[in-house]
Design a protein around this motif. Structure first.
Motif, PDB file in Angstrom:
ATOM      1  N   LEU A  89       0.842  -1.206   0.000  1.00 35.29           N
ATOM      2  CA  LEU A  89       0.000   0.000   0.000  1.00 35.29           C
ATOM      3  C   LEU A  89       0.867   1.242   0.000  1.00 35.29           C
ATOM      4  O   LEU A  89       1.843   1.331   0.748  1.00 35.29           O
ATOM      5  N   VAL A  90       0.498   2.208  -0.837  1.00 35.29           N
ATOM      6  CA  VAL A  90       1.188   3.496  -0.902  1.00 35.29           C
ATOM      7  C   VAL A  90       0.180   4.616  -0.633  1.00 35.29           C
ATOM      8  O   VAL A  90      -0.842   4.710  -1.320  1.00 35.29           O
ATOM      9  N   LEU A  91       0.436   5.445   0.372  1.00 36.62           N
ATOM     10  CA  LEU A  91      -0.312   6.673   0.601  1.00 36.62           C
ATOM     11  C   LEU A  91       0.596   7.851   0.255  1.00 36.62           C
ATOM     12  O   LEU A  91       1.800   7.805   0.520  1.00 36.62           O
ATOM     13  N   HIS A  92       0.029   8.917  -0.317  1.00 33.28           N
ATOM     14  CA  HIS A  92       0.873  10.062  -0.660  1.00 33.28           C
ATOM     15  C   HIS A  92       0.071  11.349  -0.666  1.00 33.28           C
ATOM     16  O   HIS A  92      -1.146  11.359  -0.892  1.00 33.28           O
ATOM     17  N   SER A  93       0.763  12.453  -0.425  1.00 35.07           N
ATOM     18  CA  SER A  93       0.134  13.768  -0.494  1.00 35.07           C
ATOM     19  C   SER A  93       0.127  14.249  -1.937  1.00 35.07           C
ATOM     20  O   SER A  93       0.693  13.612  -2.836  1.00 35.07           O
ATOM     21  N   ASP A  94      -0.516  15.419  -2.176  1.00 31.09           N
ATOM     22  CA  ASP A  94      -0.652  15.882  -3.561  1.00 31.09           C
ATOM     23  C   ASP A  94       0.614  16.529  -4.099  1.00 31.09           C
ATOM     24  O   ASP A  94       0.631  17.006  -5.232  1.00 31.09           O
ATOM     25  N   GLY A  95       1.690  16.529  -3.303  1.00 34.68           N
ATOM     26  CA  GLY A  95       2.971  16.954  -3.852  1.00 34.68           C
ATOM     27  C   GLY A  95       3.497  15.985  -4.890  1.00 34.68           C
ATOM     28  O   GLY A  95       4.283  16.360  -5.764  1.00 34.68           O
TER      29      GLY A  95
END
Length: 274
Positions: free
Chosen positions: A210-216
């Motif tokens: 699983l990968v979570l990321h911000s909109d950067g």
């Protein structure tokens, strides 16, 4: 880095090996010796990612079933600022392992205050399911400028993953050989919270990631397909995703964070180094 890569990693880790006349060739070997966890991923023509961690406890979660999970990530502030508006954290509560990523609105200290408040509240509410965690976060962030937040919770007894997000945060899960995007609901935690927060439930297996990321991170970033990379420490996977989403000539346009949850595929990994 975006360098040429290391042709022979084993040789580069040996003391005295160097490709520069002015170097003693002791750097990487020293890093291995003094770190509690060390990992290196290098591909010729693409570059190298190195992680050296010094801490008292490995970032590994062992469930009662005996299955191990590793978590890690990277948080890069815009223009190397003193504060990042992004934060991520993970908390264990019984069989529940919860990973959260928060992106405080804007940049700087006030954005960091919002995402830090989300981390603090996560530690108080990790026993709850994802949608209830987000509602608790909404109350805790009311005195801040608010944040976009993603919450992923793995039940290590049932091997089910629940995901819920509010705002412009991204998530993708890999199972087998395919990647699937997970969708966040419009809104702002702490300011404009939606009346209903959909929760996605998915099966979790020994080959999931699983990968979570911000909109950067660019919205059209390409998930990694190198199976060798996916077996590395999650912090190395996260840093590689961040590196490959841009280039040396294209700096970040925002605070950017990437957090990764993966099963521990190493044999006996809970009692030996990376």
């Amino acid at each position: 880095d975006h360098g040429p890569g290391i042709p022979d990693v084993a040789a580069a880790l040996r003391d005295g090996y160097t490709t520069a006349a002015a170097s003693l060739g002791a750097g990487l070997g020293t890093c291995v010796r003094i770190s509690s966890a060390f990992d290196l991923y290098s591909v010729r023509g693409r570059g190298t990612v190195v992680m050296a961690r010094i801490d008292q406890e490995p970032v590994t979660h062992r469930a009662e079933t005996g299955h191990h999970h590793r978590l890690g990530g990277i948080n890069a502030p815009l223009a190397q600022a003193a504060h990042s508006g992004d934060s991520f954290a993970w908390v264990r509560s019984g069989p529940r392992l919860t990973l959260m990523l928060a992106d405080g609105l804007g940049h700087g200290a006030k954005a960091a205050t919002a995402s830090d408040a989300a981390v603090d509240e996560l530690h108080r509410s990790a026993h709850l399911p994802p949608e209830q965690i987000l509602r608790h976060l909404d109350g805790a962030l009311r005195t801040t400028r608010g944040a976009a937040v993603a919450v992923a919770q793995l039940d290590t007894d049932t091997h089910r993953l629940g995901f819920a997000g509010v705002g412009n945060v991204g998530a993708r899960i890999r199972t087998g050989d395919s990647w699937q995007p997970l969708v966040s609901h419009p809104g702002i935690v702490g300011a404009h919270f939606p009346a209903r927060v959909p929760v996605q439930h998915l099966a979790w297996s020994r080959d999931s990631l699983l990968v979570l990321h911000s909109d950067g991170l660019p919205s059209r970033w390409t998930p990694p397909e190198d199976t060798d990379l996916l077996g590395h420490d999650p912090a190395v996977v996260a840093a590689t995703i961040l590196r490959d989403a841009g280039s040396a000539a294209r700096p970040l346009r925002d605070d950017t964070s990437v957090a990764v949850l993966a099963p521990d595929r190493r044999a006996g990994a809970h009692d030996r180094r990376t």
